[in-house]
Design a protein around this motif. Sequence first.
Motif, mmCIF file in Angstrom:
data_model
loop_
_atom_site.group_PDB
_atom_site.id
_atom_site.type_symbol
_atom_site.label_atom_id
_atom_site.label_comp_id
_atom_site.label_asym_id
_atom_site.label_seq_id
_atom_site.Cartn_x
_atom_site.Cartn_y
_atom_site.Cartn_z
ATOM 1 N N SER A 1 0.837 -1.206 0.000
ATOM 2 C CA SER A 1 0.000 0.000 0.000
ATOM 3 C C SER A 1 0.874 1.258 0.000
ATOM 4 C CB SER A 1 -0.921 0.033 1.222
ATOM 5 O OG SER A 1 -0.186 0.327 2.395
ATOM 6 N N GLU A 2 0.330 2.329 -0.545
ATOM 7 C CA GLU A 2 1.037 3.606 -0.562
ATOM 8 C C GLU A 2 1.224 4.148 0.851
ATOM 9 O OE1 GLU A 2 -1.046 6.245 -3.180
ATOM 10 O OE2 GLU A 2 -0.542 5.050 -4.960
ATOM 11 N N GLU A 3 0.239 3.928 1.714
ATOM 12 C CA GLU A 3 0.341 4.411 3.090
ATOM 13 C C GLU A 3 1.528 3.769 3.811
ATOM 14 O OE1 GLU A 3 -3.528 4.900 1.403
ATOM 15 O OE2 GLU A 3 -2.540 3.010 1.870
ATOM 16 N N ARG A 4 1.683 2.478 3.624
ATOM 17 C CA ARG A 4 2.791 1.757 4.272
ATOM 18 C C ARG A 4 4.129 2.194 3.672
ATOM 19 N NH1 ARG A 4 4.705 -0.255 8.657
ATOM 20 N NH2 ARG A 4 4.996 -2.493 8.696
ATOM 21 N N ARG A 5 4.163 2.357 2.350
ATOM 22 C CA ARG A 5 5.375 2.844 1.681
ATOM 23 C C ARG A 5 5.774 4.202 2.239
ATOM 24 N NH1 ARG A 5 4.148 5.165 -3.798
ATOM 25 N NH2 ARG A 5 3.375 6.724 -2.346
ATOM 26 N N ASP A 6 4.813 5.110 2.358
ATOM 27 C CA ASP A 6 5.102 6.455 2.828
ATOM 28 C C ASP A 6 5.547 6.468 4.291
ATOM 29 O OD1 ASP A 6 4.411 7.245 0.284
ATOM 30 O OD2 ASP A 6 2.439 8.030 0.854
ATOM 31 N N ALA A 7 4.952 5.610 5.111
ATOM 32 C CA ALA A 7 5.350 5.525 6.525
ATOM 33 C C ALA A 7 6.792 5.026 6.649
ATOM 34 C CB ALA A 7 4.402 4.604 7.288
ATOM 35 N N LEU A 8 7.159 4.019 5.860
ATOM 36 C CA LEU A 8 8.535 3.511 5.897
ATOM 37 C C LEU A 8 9.501 4.506 5.283
ATOM 38 C CD1 LEU A 8 9.915 0.833 6.916
ATOM 39 C CD2 LEU A 8 7.444 0.777 6.921
ATOM 40 N N ASP A 9 9.069 5.245 4.287
ATOM 41 C CA ASP A 9 9.898 6.286 3.696
ATOM 42 C C ASP A 9 10.310 7.274 4.785
ATOM 43 O OD1 ASP A 9 11.163 8.066 1.946
ATOM 44 O OD2 ASP A 9 9.286 8.858 1.153
ATOM 45 N N HIS A 10 9.345 7.740 5.544
ATOM 46 C CA HIS A 10 9.645 8.662 6.646
ATOM 47 C C HIS A 10 10.539 7.999 7.690
ATOM 48 C CE1 HIS A 10 9.224 11.714 9.710
ATOM 49 N NE2 HIS A 10 8.859 10.765 10.543
ATOM 50 N N HIS A 11 10.228 6.784 8.051
ATOM 51 C CA HIS A 11 10.988 6.066 9.091
ATOM 52 C C HIS A 11 12.462 5.915 8.718
ATOM 53 C CE1 HIS A 11 11.876 3.294 12.306
ATOM 54 N NE2 HIS A 11 12.358 2.436 11.421
ATOM 55 N N LEU A 12 12.755 5.649 7.459
ATOM 56 C CA LEU A 12 14.146 5.443 7.041
ATOM 57 C C LEU A 12 14.983 6.715 7.148
ATOM 58 C CD1 LEU A 12 13.742 3.037 4.001
ATOM 59 C CD2 LEU A 12 14.478 2.474 6.337
ATOM 60 N N TRP A 13 14.351 7.868 7.238
ATOM 61 C CA TRP A 13 15.098 9.110 7.434
ATOM 62 C C TRP A 13 15.469 9.317 8.895
ATOM 63 C CZ3 TRP A 13 17.266 10.854 3.388
ATOM 64 C CH2 TRP A 13 16.625 10.828 2.143
ATOM 65 N N VAL A 14 14.731 8.730 9.822
ATOM 66 C CA VAL A 14 14.911 9.043 11.244
ATOM 67 C C VAL A 14 15.186 7.824 12.125
ATOM 68 C CG1 VAL A 14 13.453 11.099 11.046
ATOM 69 C CG2 VAL A 14 12.416 8.925 11.711
ATOM 70 N N TYR A 15 15.312 6.648 11.565
ATOM 71 C CA TYR A 15 15.357 5.435 12.380
ATOM 72 C C TYR A 15 16.568 5.348 13.302
ATOM 73 C CZ TYR A 15 18.875 3.053 9.527
ATOM 74 O OH TYR A 15 20.026 2.705 8.899
ATOM 75 N N ARG A 16 17.677 5.988 12.939
ATOM 76 C CA ARG A 16 18.869 5.945 13.792
ATOM 77 C C ARG A 16 19.693 7.207 13.533
ATOM 78 N NH1 ARG A 16 22.014 0.431 13.532
ATOM 79 N NH2 ARG A 16 21.064 0.666 11.541
ATOM 80 N N ASP A 17 20.109 7.868 14.596
ATOM 81 C CA ASP A 17 20.840 9.130 14.456
ATOM 82 C C ASP A 17 22.168 8.983 13.723
ATOM 83 O OD1 ASP A 17 18.883 10.547 15.759
ATOM 84 O OD2 ASP A 17 19.877 10.462 17.714
#
Length: 150
Positions: A38-54
């Motif tokens: 789904s696009e919603e899941r893709r977009d959520a993971l897209d955001h997560h990959l930017w912030v998942y670890r400092d």
Amino acid sequence: MTEVLFYHLTQSRLEEALPDLLEKSLGRGWRVVVQFSSEERRDALDHHLWVYRDESFLPHGSDSDSSGALQPILLTVEAEQKANDPQVRFLVDGAVPASLEGYVRAVYLFDGHDAEQLDLARSRWKVEKAAGHAVTYWQQNDDSRWIKKA
């Protein structure tokens, strides 16, 4: 023939396990496409990959923007998306590829607490094995480490 790995998430969520696997793929010099259902899941993971670890950065983009061909990791909902010329295809949240031809590796990540994802993984195992791909099954242990089971 494509090497097809089935990763059974029993201790971690996708958001916790996927970044490490993506880092390992990039470390091997592979370009990656991650297919979502789904696009919603893709977009959520897209955001997560930017912030998942400092202390880490995963260069990636989405098929919702125009830079897909430039991305080492491309997030998509399209079963045939290959804009970034990937060697590896990750299939998550019940996504099913159009074909695995031309890939070095395909990785199915599925939630062990979701009956639909378990059933789909079992059926995809049969399909990929019948297609002649080299299939292996990995499951997390209590420490979230991957143990080869088959």
